[in-house]
Design an enzyme around this catalytic site. Sequence first.
Site, PDB file in Angstrom:
ATOM      1  N   ARG A  22       0.829  -1.205   0.000  1.00 46.09           N
ATOM      2  CA  ARG A  22       0.000   0.000   0.000  1.00 46.09           C
ATOM      3  C   ARG A  22       0.865   1.258   0.000  1.00 46.09           C
ATOM      4  NH1 ARG A  22      -5.403  -1.477   3.421  1.00 46.09           N
ATOM      5  NH2 ARG A  22      -5.385  -3.703   2.994  1.00 46.09           N
ATOM      6  N   SER A 189     -19.342  -2.179   3.451  1.00 41.81           N
ATOM      7  CA  SER A 189     -18.787  -1.047   2.715  1.00 41.81           C
ATOM      8  C   SER A 189     -18.081  -1.401   1.417  1.00 41.81           C
ATOM      9  CB  SER A 189     -17.808  -0.284   3.609  1.00 41.81           C
ATOM     10  OG  SER A 189     -16.692  -1.101   3.945  1.00 41.81           O
ATOM     11  N   LYS A 248     -17.075   9.265   9.377  1.00 41.80           N
ATOM     12  CA  LYS A 248     -17.496   9.106   7.981  1.00 41.80           C
ATOM     13  C   LYS A 248     -18.536  10.180   7.651  1.00 41.80           C
ATOM     14  CE  LYS A 248     -15.995   4.342   7.435  1.00 41.80           C
ATOM     15  NZ  LYS A 248     -15.148   4.256   8.639  1.00 41.80           N
ATOM     16  N   THR A 278      -6.671   7.995  26.157  1.00 38.62           N
ATOM     17  CA  THR A 278      -6.983   9.409  26.311  1.00 38.62           C
ATOM     18  C   THR A 278      -8.294   9.743  25.606  1.00 38.62           C
ATOM     19  OG1 THR A 278      -4.644   9.987  26.453  1.00 38.62           O
ATOM     20  CG2 THR A 278      -6.156  11.753  25.828  1.00 38.62           C
TER      21      THR A 278
END
Length: 426
Positions: A22, A189, A248, A278
């Site tokens: 990638r 998706s 999204k 956190t």
Amino acid sequence: MIDYQGHFESAIEALHVEKRYRVFADLERIAGRFPAAVWRNGEESREITVWCSNDYLGMGQHESVVSAMTSTVSALGSGAGGTRNISGTSHPLVELERELADLHGKEAALVFTSGFVSNEASISTIAKLLPDCLILSDELNHASMIEGVRKSGARKQIFRHNDVAHLEELLKAADRDRPKLVVFESVYSMDGDIAPIAEIVALAERYNAMTYIDEVHAVGMYGPRGGGIAEREGLSHRLDVIEGTLAKAFGVLGGYIAGTKAVIDAVRSYAPGFIFTTALPPALAAAATASIRHLKTSQVERDGQQRQAARAKAVFAEAGLPVMPSETHIVPLLVGDADLCKQASDHLLETHGIYIQPINYPTVPRGTERLRITPTPLHDDALIDTLREALVETFTAIGIPFVGERPALEARSAGFMPLVVSKAGG
């Protein structure tokens, strides 16, 4: 001596050999001009059009969202300051969780730093808290859900994708009094198909199982207030846990779950992925709340997105491009080869200034490699026409088959949209 570096180099080389390595595009989104962006390639830079963003409605640059973020960061600073237990529970985060609970008609909600973390932490924690839990998972569930199932340590059974008959077989064979958790997505998706939610919920109720639905590709997009496919179909109240994302359609960052107070409090109290992370910064929480509130009352973005997605599918199919069947806003074009898919992506970017990342194994099965296109309300008709011409030129130049050039059996099994006029598509 152990050649540590050699092991890592070999692993990377294997990805290169399989054409699965990638490469990330260095992009700068241009505020106020989405989907335009600047692509930086070494010392060079040029303006391009992004066609694969998950910012489905362009809310990441919506005036109310940007304003909420900037005003909050000016007032409260940039970071959360700690975990939720150690000073990180800001008031904007509390407001966000109330807004999410209301969106899904649930008693409570819990925000995580990402959708991946919310799935991994919630599924694993819920299953661990149920004695001898059996998890029933759709075979095409997202990697985050699979990781949550794995980390739970519970026994799992995989049911064939969206196959309610197979799911019922597995439920029927299980002890009725054994705790069971059915985990599935609403919108898948990569293919853009939708789960048979009503049938799955009915089976869960019949066989005494809990349901956990991932709505990350549906929240903001469907339903009268953006509550997802479950809201659109009037089923939210029958689902035990609804998981979603803020990154999204809502255009910000973070993940969440919504459910009963007991379930949410249990995950809050037991999930390491929540406890020891956190908290989401207050500015991001405020921006997400602004986005959710806007989409609860505005249908303009959803209507525009659906219109442009439908037009893109029709225009591409007319041009003979292999549009895979999709019930949703996802527009996948079948390439069927990892090397050709990467070549097509590179050619589109370098020749046409169009960015669509290749989708290869393991995200999709080998032989189904594809370009995944996500039209937004801000991709106008002219941009769709430009993309069509660029795709036709790219498929021709690289040698990717059009629908009419593929074997009839392959075309039928892939279920391509049948509107074929010519390769030129003009």
